[in-house]
Design an enzyme around this catalytic site. Structure first.
Site, mmCIF file in Angstrom:
data_model
loop_
_atom_site.group_PDB
_atom_site.id
_atom_site.type_symbol
_atom_site.label_atom_id
_atom_site.label_comp_id
_atom_site.label_asym_id
_atom_site.label_seq_id
_atom_site.Cartn_x
_atom_site.Cartn_y
_atom_site.Cartn_z
ATOM 1 N N CYS A 131 0.813 -1.231 0.000
ATOM 2 C CA CYS A 131 0.000 0.000 0.000
ATOM 3 C C CYS A 131 0.844 1.278 0.000
ATOM 4 C CB CYS A 131 -0.961 -0.002 1.182
ATOM 5 S SG CYS A 131 -0.207 -0.538 2.725
ATOM 6 N N HIS A 238 -2.911 6.371 4.278
ATOM 7 C CA HIS A 238 -1.497 6.507 4.639
ATOM 8 C C HIS A 238 -1.008 7.878 4.153
ATOM 9 C CE1 HIS A 238 -1.560 2.424 5.736
ATOM 10 N NE2 HIS A 238 -0.862 1.877 4.770
#
Ligand code: A2P
Length: 336
Positions: A131, A238
């Site tokens: 990710c 994130h």
């Protein structure tokens, strides 16, 4: 278009459920089968206006002849079942780290290296990158193409959802004062410089993934890359500080223009008006947000970026679905 048969493996998990949402949003019509562990077998799930019963994944699950399987059920499930699926002619798009560094398995971010998708023919597996790496690649590729990236320093601020439902619950329960079950320390009101396990040299596997995957996706095996990955008390998205050293001189305005015109990126860079990418605004969306673009005066041709994306969407489910769509396009074009 042919009515493709698609399997979703890990359909009840954090990423699996998002596969379903993103497939609905992209309206990818197909004949779907949903798999999970024995624990979820028999559960029903509403998807594309139909009720699906979750099946237990087993060694005969792929005998039915699927075209594509989207896997997000952990590394050991992928290690065991991806080759079984591939042996039955099914192309696996795998979200785990099990196959990413296999030289015969392409590691793909559709905006960055779509040409690698056709390498699925080697082994029947396409790997979805980590990710944190995906969002960094979307932001860095246009810069690498135009100016050449010499060195990268990543510092990440990663959401708890990256650790699956267990991570999410640790933050939810931690807010109520309960002890953690997934993380080794409380995550609420804390930052853990510890994602995945530690290795001999003091780095975590997450940090090593970022280094190796960056080199593989950009096709630069000797690129200088280092990373520090930190889990923060954020549910979704994130955030990353990316420090770059470029091969050639650049103008900040040109970098902004370049990124604003690049696929998959939304430029949010108006600090005077407090506009910059944030986890809460990226959450639930499929794009990569870039801002705080500024010169690093400490080195020649130094550049700082702040890059945010929803780790479960672009960092996992959306990227995998985009690969599936490109793969289907490839097959449809081959027929013409
Ligand atoms: P289940 O819900 O039945 O345990 P997360 O990463 O959010 O925890 O999700 C993991 C996903 O992978 C879930 O859908 C989970 O199913 C699935 N899963 C875990 N182990 C297996 C297995 N051995 N076979 C099939 N699916 C699995």
């Amino acid at each position: 278009m042919k009515n493709y048969k698609i399997a979703i493996v890990g359909a009840t998990g954090m990423v699996g459920r998002t596969f379903l949402k993103v497939l609905e949003e992209y309206d990818l019509k197909a004949d779907y089968t949903l798999f999970a562990s024995a624990k979820s077998a028999g559960k029903t799930v509403e998807f594309m206006n139909k009720e699906y019963t979750v099946q237990e994944l087993c060694e005969t699950s792929f005998d039915d002849g699927f075209d594509i399987a989207l896997f997000s059920a952990g590394g050991s499930t992928s290690e065991k079942y991806a080759p079984i699926a591939a042996a039955h002619g099914c192309v696996v798009i795998d979200n785990s780290s099990a196959w990413r560094m296999d030289k015969d398995v392409p590691l793909v971010v559709p905006e960055v290296n779509p040409q690698d998708i056709s390498k699925y023919k080697n082994k029947g597996i396409i790997a979805n990158p980590n990710c944190s790496t995906i969002q960094a690649m979307v932001a860095m590729k246009p810069i690498d193409d135009k100016y050449g990236i010499k060195r990268v320093v990543y510092s990440t601020y990663q959401a708890v959802s990256g650790a699956g439902l267990g991570g999410y619950k640790d933050l939810e329960n931690g807010i109520k004062g309960e002890p953690p079950k997934k993380f080794p320390h409380p995550i609420f009101s804390n930052c853990l410089p510890h994602i995945d396990v530690f290795t001999e040299d003091g780095y975590t596997k997450e940090e090593i993934k970022m280094v190796n995957e960056t080199r593989k996706i950009l096709g630069k095996p000797n690129m200088k890359v280092t990373a520090t990955c930190v889990r923060v008390p954020v549910f979704a998205s994130h955030s990353e500080s990316i420090n770059l050293e470029l091969e050639t001189p650049f103008e900040i305005e040109d970098i902004k223009k370049l990124l604003s015109q690049s696929e998959g990126i939304i430029l949010q860079d108006d600090p005077k008006n407090n506009v910059y990418p944030m986890a809460i605004t990226a959450a639930g969306t499929n794009d990569v947000y870039v801002g705080r673009i500024r010169r690093d005066f400490s080195v020649e041709n130094g550049l700082n970026l702040w890059v945010v994306a929803d780790n479960i969407r672009k960092g996992a489910a959306t990227n995998a679905v985009q690969i599936a769509i490109k793969l289907i396009d490839l097959w449809e074009n081959d027929k013409k």
